[in-house]
Design an enzyme around this catalytic site. Structure first.
Site, PDB file in Angstrom:
ATOM      1  CD  GLN A  31       7.691  -1.637   5.590  1.00 27.58           C
ATOM      2  OE1 GLN A  31       7.981  -2.654   4.976  1.00 27.58           O
ATOM      3  NE2 GLN A  31       8.358  -0.520   5.438  1.00 27.58           N
ATOM      4  CG  HIS A  32       0.136  -3.123   4.851  1.00 29.38           C
ATOM      5  ND1 HIS A  32      -0.761  -2.085   4.681  1.00 29.38           N
ATOM      6  CD2 HIS A  32       0.596  -3.029   6.127  1.00 29.38           C
ATOM      7  CE1 HIS A  32      -0.844  -1.395   5.815  1.00 29.38           C
ATOM      8  NE2 HIS A  32      -0.028  -1.953   6.700  1.00 29.38           N
ATOM      9  CB  ILE A  33       4.643  -8.377   2.287  1.00 29.03           C
ATOM     10  CG1 ILE A  33       5.752  -7.470   2.809  1.00 29.03           C
ATOM     11  CG2 ILE A  33       5.151  -9.251   1.146  1.00 29.03           C
ATOM     12  CD1 ILE A  33       6.804  -8.196   3.620  1.00 29.03           C
TER      13      ILE A  33
ATOM     14  CG  HIS B 102      -1.963  -1.048   1.220  1.00 27.39           C
ATOM     15  ND1 HIS B 102      -2.025  -2.048   2.176  1.00 27.39           N
ATOM     16  CD2 HIS B 102      -2.988  -1.285   0.367  1.00 27.39           C
ATOM     17  CE1 HIS B 102      -3.050  -2.842   1.909  1.00 27.39           C
ATOM     18  NE2 HIS B 102      -3.638  -2.408   0.815  1.00 27.39           N
TER      19      HIS B 102
END
Length: 532
Positions: free
Chosen positions: A468-470, A314
């Site tokens: 950091q939303h892999i 994101h």
């Protein structure tokens, strides 16, 4: 000679998805062995590390990286574990250790909105999921009960049952922000979070420490370490410092074993009836690609060539400004509320959906550092510090990015200390995202004006932060030619190999990925245990 272990089910990865799935599988009567590449994490030590760290804004600094199981670090020195192939930098942060990355998350536990599952059908972009919102809804609720999730009733995601608990009380700053933007037609929704507003599951209520990232010092906030502990209490055997480097398939295409190194690089072979790969969206495809053999030259579960592809996150454009009245951010949760007006709509045919997130971490450290850097000292330092620390606010977007096969994880030619190839990332930003960022600019300006905002700063055009939303890299779908797993998380290529990870999500939506990944993991676990 290689040592050997066995269990009914082997789970690779002890993060929040792997641990809660393992817990459920053990409750069904299976013997479950969970392998974690990194060490155990002690909350007291991490709290101490954070307290003593000179880099409070670096949420990875309290979490040491082990030589045998390194994770990406970008602090004083970049350790170059996650190699950048460009053209756009994707500096993902994640923790390799018992409990995984949710040790340092913001605990936002939003559900997708129903239309997120069919954006191709509705808007002609992205991919449709092989399941609907209604099919996942019971597992969303199951995850919320396990994690202790609270939130507002009307947040765009229908519910069959109320939240397990009421939201954490809002701060004065949050209340004033809501009041000041209401005349503009924007509603600040309390964030849906896995954070206790009262004693729940043996853990205390949030007391407003305001360092939810990188560590809640009292465990009012749920995380993967708690999940791993619950799995062990349910009978799961956990082996830490077990670096899985190969998945072995037999002649018939079933997975026969996995192999791991201990820190001394002694190899152990583990056999089971079923296997659940539950590492994140970077480490999981890395392992599948590592496991190539004569029959599977592209790697395990990769006959489609889709392993590692469709990497998503994101991107954010952050606005920092000073409010007219002193509001003293830094009291209560760091990320307490969001504007959800732009999460869905016909505009998605042309530009990305987004959620505008209110950020309220303490501004004491960043304001002091900025003033000292400017050479301000003495009485002027005291006056300017008191003024700015009481008023500095920030807003950011949580913006959808579409699945693109060219955004991907591959294996590097460079290797880590164990001789295992590092992951290499190819990433770029699309005009679909850029148009959304442009659409949001006048919205930010309107909101900041309503707050009497001054000293406004934002990202340069086209330069975005990473949340950091892999997500993505092993997408689920009905067609084995363009997906890695089916609607239940079972790999198309191997009937006894399942995947539970943010990596199986076909699209990213506008919400943090953890709750959806946990719901999918619980759904996958409900399918496992039957005869393969």
């Amino acid at each position: 000679m290689t040592a050997q272990l066995s269990a009914d089910i082997v789970v690779i990865g002890s993060g929040i998805c792997g641990s809660l799935a393992a817990r459920q599988l053990a409750a069904k009567g299976a013997s479950v062995l969970m392998l974690e590449s990194g060490p155990r994490i002690d909350r007291g030590l991490i709290v101490s590390n954070f307290r003593n760290s000179p880099r409070k804004a670096d949420f990875m600094s309290p979490y040491p990286s082990s030589p045998w199981s390194p994770h990406p670090l970008y602090g004083v020195v970049d350790n170059h574990y996650l190699e950048q192939a460009g053209p756009y930098p994707y500096k993902a942060q994640y923790i390799r250790g018992v409990g995984g990355t949710s040790w340092h998350w913001a605990a936002q536990a939003w559900r997708f909105v129903p239309n997120d599952f069919r954006i191709q059908s509705l808007y002609g972009v992205g991919r449709d999921w092989p399941i609907s919102y209604d099919e996942l809804e019971p597992f969303y609720y199951q995850a919320e009960v396990l994690m202790g999730v609270s939130g507002p009733v009307n947040n765009g995601s229908p519910r069959s049952k109320p939240f397990p608990m009421e939201p954490v009380a809002e701060s004065w700053a949050q209340k004033r922000f809501r009041e000041q933007i209401a005349p503009l037609g924007y509603d600040l929704i309390v964030n849906t979070t896995a954070r206790n507003s009262r004693n729940y599951d043996g853990r205390p209520a949030c007391c407003g420490n305001n360092n939810c990232m990188p560590i809640c010092p009292i465990d009012a906030q749920y995380h993967g370490g708690i999940a791993a502990q619950s799995a062990e209490h349910a009978g799961v055997k956990l082996v830490e410092n077990a670096v899985v480097y190969r998945i072995e398939a037999d002649a018939a295409g079933k997975i026969a074993a996995v192999h791991y190194y201990d820190p001394n690089k002694q190899s152990v072979r583990v056999i089971a009836k079923q296997f659940l790969l539950a590492a994140n969206g970077i480490e999981s495809p890395k392992l599948l690609l590592l496991s190539s053999d004569d029959k599977h030259p592209q790697g395990i579960a990769n006959s489609s060539g889709m392993v590692g592809r469709h990497l998503m996150d994101h991107p954010s454009n952050k606005y920092i400004f000073e409010t007219e009245e002193p509001l003293w951010p830094g009291r209560g949760p760091m990320s307490p509320g969001s504007i959800g007006k732009f999460r869905d709509g016909e505009f998605r045919k042309q530009m990305a959906a987004a959620r505008i997130d209110l950020n309220m971490p303490s501004q004491v450290a960043p304001v002091a550092q900025d003033l000292i850097k400017q050479g301000i000292y003495g009485k002027a330092l005291q006056e300017q510090f008191q003024h700015r620390a009481a008023r500095q606010f920030s807003l950011k977007s949580v913006t959808e990015i579409l699945p693109d096969p060219e955004n991907r994880i591959v294996l590097s030619d460079n290797k880590d200390a164990m001789g295992i190839p590092k992951p290499r990332v190819h990433y770029h930003m699309s005009d679909y995202v850029n148009r959304s960022m442009d659409m949001l600019k006048p919205i930010y300006a309107e909101i900041i004006k309503a707050m009497g905002g001054t000293n406004i700063r934002s990202n340069p055009d086209g330069v975005y932060d990473n949340n950091q939303h892999i997500t993505g890299t092993m997408s689920m779908g009905n067609d084995p030619k363009n997906s890695v797993v089916d609607a239940w998380g079972r790999t198309h290529d191997h009937e006894n190999l399942f995947i539970a990870s943010t990596g199986v999500m076909p699209t990213a939506g506008t919400c943090n990925s953890t709750l959806t990944a946990v719901a999918l993991a619980l759904r996958t676990a409900s399918k496992m245990g039957a005869a393969s």
